[in-house]
Design a protein around this motif. Structure first.
Motif, PDB file in Angstrom:
ATOM      1  N   TYR A 131       0.947  -1.091  -0.230  1.00  0.00           N
ATOM      2  CA  TYR A 131       0.328  -0.127   0.289  1.00  0.00           C
ATOM      3  C   TYR A 131       0.680   1.061  -0.186  1.00  0.00           C
ATOM      4  O   TYR A 131       0.632   2.174  -0.504  1.00  0.00           O
ATOM      5  CB  TYR A 131      -0.331  -0.457   1.274  1.00  0.00           C
ATOM      6  N   GLY A 132       1.737   0.917   0.855  1.00  0.00           N
ATOM      7  CA  GLY A 132       2.733   2.569   0.752  1.00  0.00           C
ATOM      8  C   GLY A 132       3.503   2.593  -1.319  1.00  0.00           C
ATOM      9  O   GLY A 132       3.610   3.352  -1.582  1.00  0.00           O
TER      10      GLY A 132
ATOM     11  N   ASP B 293       0.776   4.422  -3.080  1.00  0.00           N
ATOM     12  CA  ASP B 293       0.622   5.522  -2.617  1.00  0.00           C
ATOM     13  C   ASP B 293       1.590   6.277  -3.156  1.00  0.00           C
ATOM     14  O   ASP B 293       1.275   6.990  -3.698  1.00  0.00           O
ATOM     15  CB  ASP B 293       0.285   5.658  -0.649  1.00  0.00           C
TER      16      ASP B 293
ATOM     17  N   ARG C 167       0.836   6.703  -6.811  1.00  0.00           N
ATOM     18  CA  ARG C 167      -0.349   7.323  -7.313  1.00  0.00           C
ATOM     19  C   ARG C 167      -0.423   8.646  -8.047  1.00  0.00           C
ATOM     20  O   ARG C 167       0.797   9.343  -7.823  1.00  0.00           O
ATOM     21  CB  ARG C 167      -1.283   7.577  -5.919  1.00  0.00           C
TER      22      ARG C 167
END
Ligand code: ATP
Ligand code: MG
Lengths: 314, 257
Positions: A281-282, A285, A288
């Motif tokens: 998930y890091g 992020d 993005r």
């Protein structure tokens, strides 16, 4: 040993093996073909025996079938000892390695009748069981052709049918897909699943890891006579899969790549490899709002696991 | 037991019917070998020759030799070919004792073989013009001979379990056999008599010769000894076979390792 056997069909124990030992003498040297092999098998369960050539798979199977006497340890089939109480063999059906297991001069129907009687059925029952099995295995159209004239795949189907004729609880299959083409392999796999679903326990050996992966509830990896790992197939694959993800971007600018690497991931062109689930998930992020082409999880397969376990042991 | 015997019989019969070439070739060879010997003996001895009951005795011996040879190599031959084709271990997976399976099978094969043998004997009798008598009592000494033959057959089977290859031994045994079945041990005296009694099958063969070739009556005393002799050899053979089976399982040799 931790018992991992949670059968699909309740928990009827079909086979218990404890501390099997077997050594052979070749000239002056003794080789330990099987060392303290223990396992158990429940109804409806498929256990795959994996191991390199000479690992002791066939020897183990034959000791379970009463064909080779163990130097130590015990075998119990539905509580009975096949080495002492021959009637216990009524619960066992086997297709052994590389062998034909059939009379080539007889037809499938005649083979089924003959072996049915040999396993203790009356001729009438053997005949009707034989016909049922031929129907079920889609062999009825060949029932009057001598086995010699059948294809390798059909012969193997007949051999499996013969192993089932007396309705045994334990089925031992030593390399059941050896020498079969893709289609015949699929048929044999389907049959094995069906047979297990009827509440029989199955032990099979194979060198085709994909076959083991698809068919087995559990695997036992055996090397130089010892079981080096035994676990539920899914668990084993999960344990070895770790948390490796692959994120493929349409475009990965240098600056972003550096941030991703700093987080602990690896970059190769536009592909980011994420070694742990927590990092995923890091990483997402950071990238993005770039365009992600795919995110995929890298599954380990039995082949990798097998090689790691077996070679790690050398 | 009966079911299993019938299954064996069916199997033997199907194999014979489906592949008759081997069996018929066998009849042809066995008959012509005998006829060849017969003709050359006649030629050497000249036209005035009268074999008389000697010839009859020889025919009985020859027929018996054919039969016993068959029985003797049946189990070993079976074991060997099944080890090669891979059905042997399936036989040992049965809930019956292996010796029972092989005995029933050997008897079933014998039934089929008897059929062939009657063809051979009829052919030989027609060719030589000598007709033997077949009193019903001949079953008893025949049984004694067969008991011994099955005992030796199990012993040969034991050997083939251990060694896997028995071809070399076959030739030797076959001629020893010819001696055992044709030697007139009933005429031996002294120590020879005891030896004659101890030899496998030869006592029974003697009784059979008397019955069929010399038209004599059944000698119950000699028959009793022959039966005893048969039982002893049969038990010895079974024992040896059981031992070899255990040995083969100990060393993983059932499949011909
Ligand atoms: N009857 C025997 N006599 C001597 N050695 C034997 C015998 N049977 C097996 N072995 C040896 O024992 C070891 C295990 O053999 P086994 O046949 O069980 O291996 P395997 O795992 O089935 O191998 P493969 O994948 O080649 O079938 C090997 O080293 C083999 O050579
Ligand atoms: Mg093997």
């Amino acid at each position: 040993m931790i018992s991992l056997g949670v059968g699909k069909m309740g928990d009827q124990q079909i086979l218990q093996v404890e501390g099997l030992e077997k050594s052979y003498r070749i000239k002056k040297d003794w080789i330990r073909a099987v060392r303290s092999v223990s396992l158990d098998l429940s109804a409806g369960e498929v256990l795959a025996f994996l191991g390199p050539n000479g690992a002791g798979k066939t020897t183990s199977i034959k000791m379970m079938a009463g064909l080779v006497r163990p130097d130590g340890g015990k075998v119990r089939i539905l509580g009975g000892d096949p080495h002492r109480e021959a009637p216990v063999l009524r619960h066992v059906g086997a297709v052994l390695e590389g062998n034909r297991n059939l009379y080539w001069r007889l037809t499938p129907e005649e083979n089924l009748e003959y072996f049915g009687v040999l396993r203790g059925l009356s001729r009438r029952v053997a005949r009707s069981r034989g016909r049922e099995l031929l129907d079920r295995f889609e062999l009825s159209h060949k029932r009057n052709a001598v086995v010699q004239q059948l294809s390798r795949g059909m012969q193997q189907k007949v051999a499996i049918a013969v192993a089932l004729v007396h309705d045994p609880k334990l089925i031992l299959l030593d390399e059941p897909t050896l020498g079969l083409d893709v289609e015949a392999t699929m048929v044999v796999k389907r049959l094995v699943r069906e047979i297990a679903a009827e509440g029989r326990g199955i032990i099979l050996t194979t060198h085709q890891l994909d076959v083991a992966e698809e068919l087995s509830d559990r695997v036992a990896i055996i090397n130089q006579g010892s079981i080096v790992r035994m676990a539920r197939t899914q668990d084993l694959i999960a344990a070895f899969s770790g948390g490796l993800y692959e994120v493929v971007m349409e475009d990965l600018p240098e600056a972003i790549a550096e941030k991703v690497v700093a987080l602990g991931a690896l970059v190769e062109g536009n592909t980011i490899r994420v070694p742990e689930t927590d990092l995923l998930y890091g990483v997402l992020d950071i990238v993005r709002p770039g365009v992600i082409l795919s995110v995929s999880r890298q599954q380990a397969n039995l082949t990798d696991i097998f090689l790691e376990l077996v070679q790690g042991d050398r | 037991m009966l079911e299993q015997f019938l299954a064996e019989l069916k199997r033997a019969w199907i194999q014979f019917r489906r592949y008759p070439g081997e069996a018929i070739g066998g009849i042809f060879i066995i008959t012509s070998v005998f006829y060849g010997l017969f003709l050359s003996a006649k030629y050497i001895a000249g036209p005035g020759l009268n074999f008389g009951d000697r010839l009859d005795a020889v025919i009985v011996g020859y027929g018996l030799w054919t039969l016993v040879t068959f029985v003797l190599f049946d189990i070993a031959g079976n074991l060997q070919s099944e080890a090669q084709t891979g059905t042997l271990e399936q036989l040992f997976l049965s809930p019956w004792r292996a010796s029972r399976v092989f005995l029933l099978r050997a008897i079933a094969n014998l039934f089929v073989q008897m059929l062939l043998l009657s063809c051979i004997v009829t052919l030989i009798m027609t060719l030589t013009g000598r007709f033997l008598s077949f009193p019903i009592t001949l079953i008893l000494p025949l049984f004694a001979v067969l008991l011994g033959a099955y005992g030796l057959s199990f012993a040969m089977g034991a050997l083939s379990l251990l060694l896997k290859r028995v071809q070399q031994i076959i030739a030797i045994v076959q001629f020893t056999l010819l001696f055992l079945l044709t030697a007139p041990t009933e005429e031996w005296t002294g120590v020879g008599r005891i030896v004659g009694f101890l030899l496998p099958m030869s006592g029974g063969a003697g009784v059979l010769r008397d019955l069929m070739a010399r038209g004599g009556d059944l000698d119950w005393g000699r028959l009793g000894l022959a039966l005893l002799n048969g039982v002893v050899y049969f038990s010895l053979g079974l024992g040896l076979f059981g031992w070899a089976e255990r040995y083969a399982k100990r060393w993983g040799k059932l499949s011909g390792y």
